[in-house]
Design a protein around this motif. Structure first.
Motif, PDB file in Angstrom:
ATOM      1  N   GLN A 100       7.985 -19.072  60.797  1.00  0.00           N
ATOM      2  CA  GLN A 100       7.683 -19.284  59.376  1.00  0.00           C
ATOM      3  C   GLN A 100       8.352 -18.223  58.487  1.00  0.00           C
ATOM      4  O   GLN A 100       8.759 -18.519  57.368  1.00  0.00           O
ATOM      5  CB  GLN A 100       6.171 -19.229  59.136  1.00  0.00           C
ATOM      6  N   GLU A 101       8.443 -17.003  58.989  1.00  0.00           N
ATOM      7  CA  GLU A 101       8.985 -15.876  58.229  1.00  0.00           C
ATOM      8  C   GLU A 101      10.055 -15.188  59.071  1.00  0.00           C
ATOM      9  O   GLU A 101       9.794 -14.200  59.763  1.00  0.00           O
ATOM     10  CB  GLU A 101       7.880 -14.888  57.851  1.00  0.00           C
ATOM     11  N   PRO A 102      11.297 -15.696  59.057  1.00  0.00           N
ATOM     12  CA  PRO A 102      12.350 -15.172  59.940  1.00  0.00           C
ATOM     13  C   PRO A 102      12.610 -13.665  59.824  1.00  0.00           C
ATOM     14  O   PRO A 102      12.966 -13.028  60.809  1.00  0.00           O
ATOM     15  CB  PRO A 102      13.589 -15.970  59.514  1.00  0.00           C
ATOM     16  N   ARG A 103      12.381 -13.091  58.637  1.00  0.00           N
ATOM     17  CA  ARG A 103      12.680 -11.667  58.449  1.00  0.00           C
ATOM     18  C   ARG A 103      11.704 -10.759  59.186  1.00  0.00           C
ATOM     19  O   ARG A 103      11.894  -9.542  59.244  1.00  0.00           O
ATOM     20  CB  ARG A 103      12.705 -11.325  56.960  1.00  0.00           C
ATOM     21  N   LEU A 104      10.692 -11.329  59.802  1.00  0.00           N
ATOM     22  CA  LEU A 104       9.782 -10.516  60.625  1.00  0.00           C
ATOM     23  C   LEU A 104      10.521  -9.862  61.795  1.00  0.00           C
ATOM     24  O   LEU A 104      10.108  -8.809  62.284  1.00  0.00           O
ATOM     25  CB  LEU A 104       8.646 -11.378  61.178  1.00  0.00           C
ATOM     26  N   VAL A 105      11.611 -10.486  62.251  1.00  0.00           N
ATOM     27  CA  VAL A 105      12.335  -9.927  63.404  1.00  0.00           C
ATOM     28  C   VAL A 105      12.958  -8.573  63.086  1.00  0.00           C
ATOM     29  O   VAL A 105      13.358  -7.844  63.998  1.00  0.00           O
ATOM     30  CB  VAL A 105      13.429 -10.892  63.922  1.00  0.00           C
ATOM     31  N   LEU A 106      13.040  -8.213  61.804  1.00  0.00           N
ATOM     32  CA  LEU A 106      13.615  -6.936  61.395  1.00  0.00           C
ATOM     33  C   LEU A 106      12.561  -5.848  61.225  1.00  0.00           C
ATOM     34  O   LEU A 106      12.886  -4.695  60.956  1.00  0.00           O
ATOM     35  CB  LEU A 106      14.385  -7.099  60.081  1.00  0.00           C
ATOM     36  N   VAL A 107      11.290  -6.205  61.394  1.00  0.00           N
ATOM     37  CA  VAL A 107      10.191  -5.236  61.234  1.00  0.00           C
ATOM     38  C   VAL A 107       9.930  -4.535  62.565  1.00  0.00           C
ATOM     39  O   VAL A 107       9.760  -5.190  63.600  1.00  0.00           O
ATOM     40  CB  VAL A 107       8.903  -5.940  60.752  1.00  0.00           C
ATOM     41  N   SER A 108       9.908  -3.229  62.525  1.00  0.00           N
ATOM     42  CA  SER A 108       9.582  -2.466  63.735  1.00  0.00           C
ATOM     43  C   SER A 108       8.207  -1.830  63.573  1.00  0.00           C
ATOM     44  O   SER A 108       7.848  -1.352  62.492  1.00  0.00           O
ATOM     45  CB  SER A 108      10.639  -1.391  64.012  1.00  0.00           C
ATOM     46  N   LEU A 109       7.442  -1.851  64.649  1.00  0.00           N
ATOM     47  CA  LEU A 109       6.147  -1.194  64.690  1.00  0.00           C
ATOM     48  C   LEU A 109       6.170  -0.210  65.847  1.00  0.00           C
ATOM     49  O   LEU A 109       6.452  -0.584  66.988  1.00  0.00           O
ATOM     50  CB  LEU A 109       5.019  -2.209  64.868  1.00  0.00           C
ATOM     51  N   SER A 110       5.901   1.053  65.546  1.00  0.00           N
ATOM     52  CA  SER A 110       5.860   2.081  66.580  1.00  0.00           C
ATOM     53  C   SER A 110       4.553   2.850  66.468  1.00  0.00           C
ATOM     54  O   SER A 110       3.844   2.760  65.458  1.00  0.00           O
ATOM     55  CB  SER A 110       7.061   3.031  66.449  1.00  0.00           C
ATOM     56  N   CYS A 111       4.225   3.604  67.508  1.00  0.00           N
ATOM     57  CA  CYS A 111       2.986   4.379  67.533  1.00  0.00           C
ATOM     58  C   CYS A 111       3.255   5.781  68.064  1.00  0.00           C
ATOM     59  O   CYS A 111       4.034   5.954  69.017  1.00  0.00           O
ATOM     60  CB  CYS A 111       1.938   3.710  68.417  1.00  0.00           C
ATOM     61  N   LYS A 112       2.589   6.744  67.446  1.00  0.00           N
ATOM     62  CA  LYS A 112       2.700   8.120  67.917  1.00  0.00           C
ATOM     63  C   LYS A 112       1.515   8.919  67.391  1.00  0.00           C
ATOM     64  O   LYS A 112       1.201   8.869  66.202  1.00  0.00           O
ATOM     65  CB  LYS A 112       4.018   8.756  67.442  1.00  0.00           C
ATOM     66  N   GLY A 113       0.851   9.616  68.297  1.00  0.00           N
ATOM     67  CA  GLY A 113      -0.247  10.494  67.901  1.00  0.00           C
ATOM     68  C   GLY A 113      -1.413   9.788  67.245  1.00  0.00           C
ATOM     69  O   GLY A 113      -2.068  10.353  66.356  1.00  0.00           O
ATOM     70  N   GLY A 114      -1.671   8.544  67.656  1.00  0.00           N
ATOM     71  CA  GLY A 114      -2.799   7.809  67.088  1.00  0.00           C
ATOM     72  C   GLY A 114      -2.491   7.103  65.786  1.00  0.00           C
ATOM     73  O   GLY A 114      -3.391   6.523  65.169  1.00  0.00           O
ATOM     74  N   PHE A 115      -1.226   7.146  65.367  1.00  0.00           N
ATOM     75  CA  PHE A 115      -0.838   6.474  64.122  1.00  0.00           C
ATOM     76  C   PHE A 115       0.188   5.386  64.406  1.00  0.00           C
ATOM     77  O   PHE A 115       1.015   5.502  65.318  1.00  0.00           O
ATOM     78  CB  PHE A 115      -0.249   7.477  63.117  1.00  0.00           C
ATOM     79  N   GLY A 116       0.123   4.303  63.629  1.00  0.00           N
ATOM     80  CA  GLY A 116       1.120   3.255  63.676  1.00  0.00           C
ATOM     81  C   GLY A 116       2.103   3.444  62.539  1.00  0.00           C
ATOM     82  O   GLY A 116       1.747   3.993  61.481  1.00  0.00           O
ATOM     83  N   TYR A 117       3.339   2.996  62.738  1.00  0.00           N
ATOM     84  CA  TYR A 117       4.383   3.139  61.725  1.00  0.00           C
ATOM     85  C   TYR A 117       5.096   1.803  61.560  1.00  0.00           C
ATOM     86  O   TYR A 117       5.592   1.223  62.532  1.00  0.00           O
ATOM     87  CB  TYR A 117       5.402   4.205  62.136  1.00  0.00           C
ATOM     88  N   LEU A 118       5.127   1.307  60.333  1.00  0.00           N
ATOM     89  CA  LEU A 118       5.850   0.084  60.012  1.00  0.00           C
ATOM     90  C   LEU A 118       7.143   0.432  59.300  1.00  0.00           C
ATOM     91  O   LEU A 118       7.153   1.235  58.358  1.00  0.00           O
ATOM     92  CB  LEU A 118       5.014  -0.822  59.106  1.00  0.00           C
TER      93      LEU A 118
END
Length: 329
Positions: A100-118
């Motif tokens: 539905q939203e093709p640009r989602l493939v460009l979103v990265s989600l990472s985690c470090k030290g108990g925090f998420g990063y978009l």
């Protein structure tokens, strides 16, 4: 009793004992042969090597390549990253993917030290706590099947809503261990009833070979990469589509069991580098030579097959560079 009678009795007893021993021996031999027939010894044949391990923390988001990962019953895990444990949903709780939203493939989600990063193109990085117990648990739907997710907060919602155009409201949810999982068997009967997942389409592991991707690329005007097909484990040093015949494989201490082929959809036409959906290739080319057998159309319908879906028979640690063995009996 005279000497002749004693001798005759002794001979009779010996014959009886011999018959009993012989019968017992035959029974044991028969059991042994039967067991051997039922439980044949395993044979391990080298079929390739692990060339990439890819974790997709956010469903439809960018992959994170890792050199080592835990292979758990519900999928891959590396540090704080767990495969497909984050999901974008509408305000009604319906899943949102790159279909539905093709640009989602460009979103990265990472985690470090108990925090998420978009992170995403033309967006400032957003940092948010992974654990937010005060936030509500949302009732969500993945392919019309109910599953829960912890809302990741208004800031994450605003970030996604802004990135995806601002016309609709989107929320980010996180699957937590205490939540009720989905059962793939509810959507695909080929899966074992006890199998459980969070937000993947079906099973916990999808495996694909480099050679299969190269074979497809050779038929296209523009080459494609493995990232377009979103596998968990990429195998090198094998022939195209060898993976189709690996019913059971061993990688280090990990044992995987094939369930079915991966039927491909419109998502494969989204370029992972640009986030643009062509709605044509490589799907059309795959349909020209990778359709299922007529006897399997009730399973796959008209979807071309590319990659193999596996369950985790034995958990363990995976490493890039490990040899892959096909198990036969």
């Amino acid at each position: 009793m005279d000497l002749k009678e004693l001798a005759a009795n002794a001979l009779a007893q010996n014959k009886k004992a011999a018959l009993l021993v012989g019968a017992a021996g035959a029974a044991l031999l028969g059991f042994g042969l039967g067991y051997k027939y039922i439980r044949k010894p395993e044979k391990a044949v080298r079929v390739g090597v692990v060339s990439q391990i890819l974790i997709h923390p956010l469903k439809s988001g960018k992959s994170v390549p890792v050199s080592v990962a835990e292979c758990q019953k519900m999928g891959l895990k590396a540090g704080e990253l767990e495969d497909r444990h984050w999901l974008v949903v509408t305000k009604e709780g319906n899943m949102v993917t790159a279909r539905q939203e093709p640009r989602l493939v460009l979103v990265s989600l990472s985690c470090k030290g108990g925090f998420g990063y978009l992170n995403g193109p033309d967006m400032e990085e957003l940092k948010f706590p992974v654990k937010q117990p005060e936030n509500p648990i949302l009732n969500c739907r993945v392919f019309s099947k109910d599953i829960q997710g912890r809302d990741c907060g208004d800031e994450a919602s605003h970030w996604l809503t802004s990135y995806l155009g601002g016309e609709k409201t989107f929320r980010l949810v996180h699957y937590e261990p205490h939540m009720k999982p989905r059962r793939p068997a509810e959507s695909e009967p080929l899966y074992p009833q006890f199998e459980q997942v969070a937000y993947p389409d079906y099973g916990p592991i999808m495996l694909l070979s480099e050679a299969s991707v190269k074979d497809l690329s050779s038929k296209l005007d523009q080459e494609v990469t493995v990232e377009r097909f979103r596998p968990s484990i990429v195998i090198g040093d094998c022939e195209p589509f060898d993976e189709d015949s690996w019913e059971e494989i061993q990688i280090g201490s990990v044992r995987l069991q094939r369930v079915m082929s991966c039927g491909r959809c419109i998502l494969t036409t989204v370029d992972p580098e640009t986030g643009v959906m062509s709605r044509k290739e490589p799907l059309e080319t795959l349909k020209s030579y990778r359709l299922c057998k007529p006897s399997e159309t009730h399973i796959y319908k008209k979807a071309p097959l590319f990659g193999q879906l596996h369950t985790v028979k034995k958990t363990g640690i995976l490493h890039v560079g490990e040899e892959v063995y096909k198990i036969t009996r």
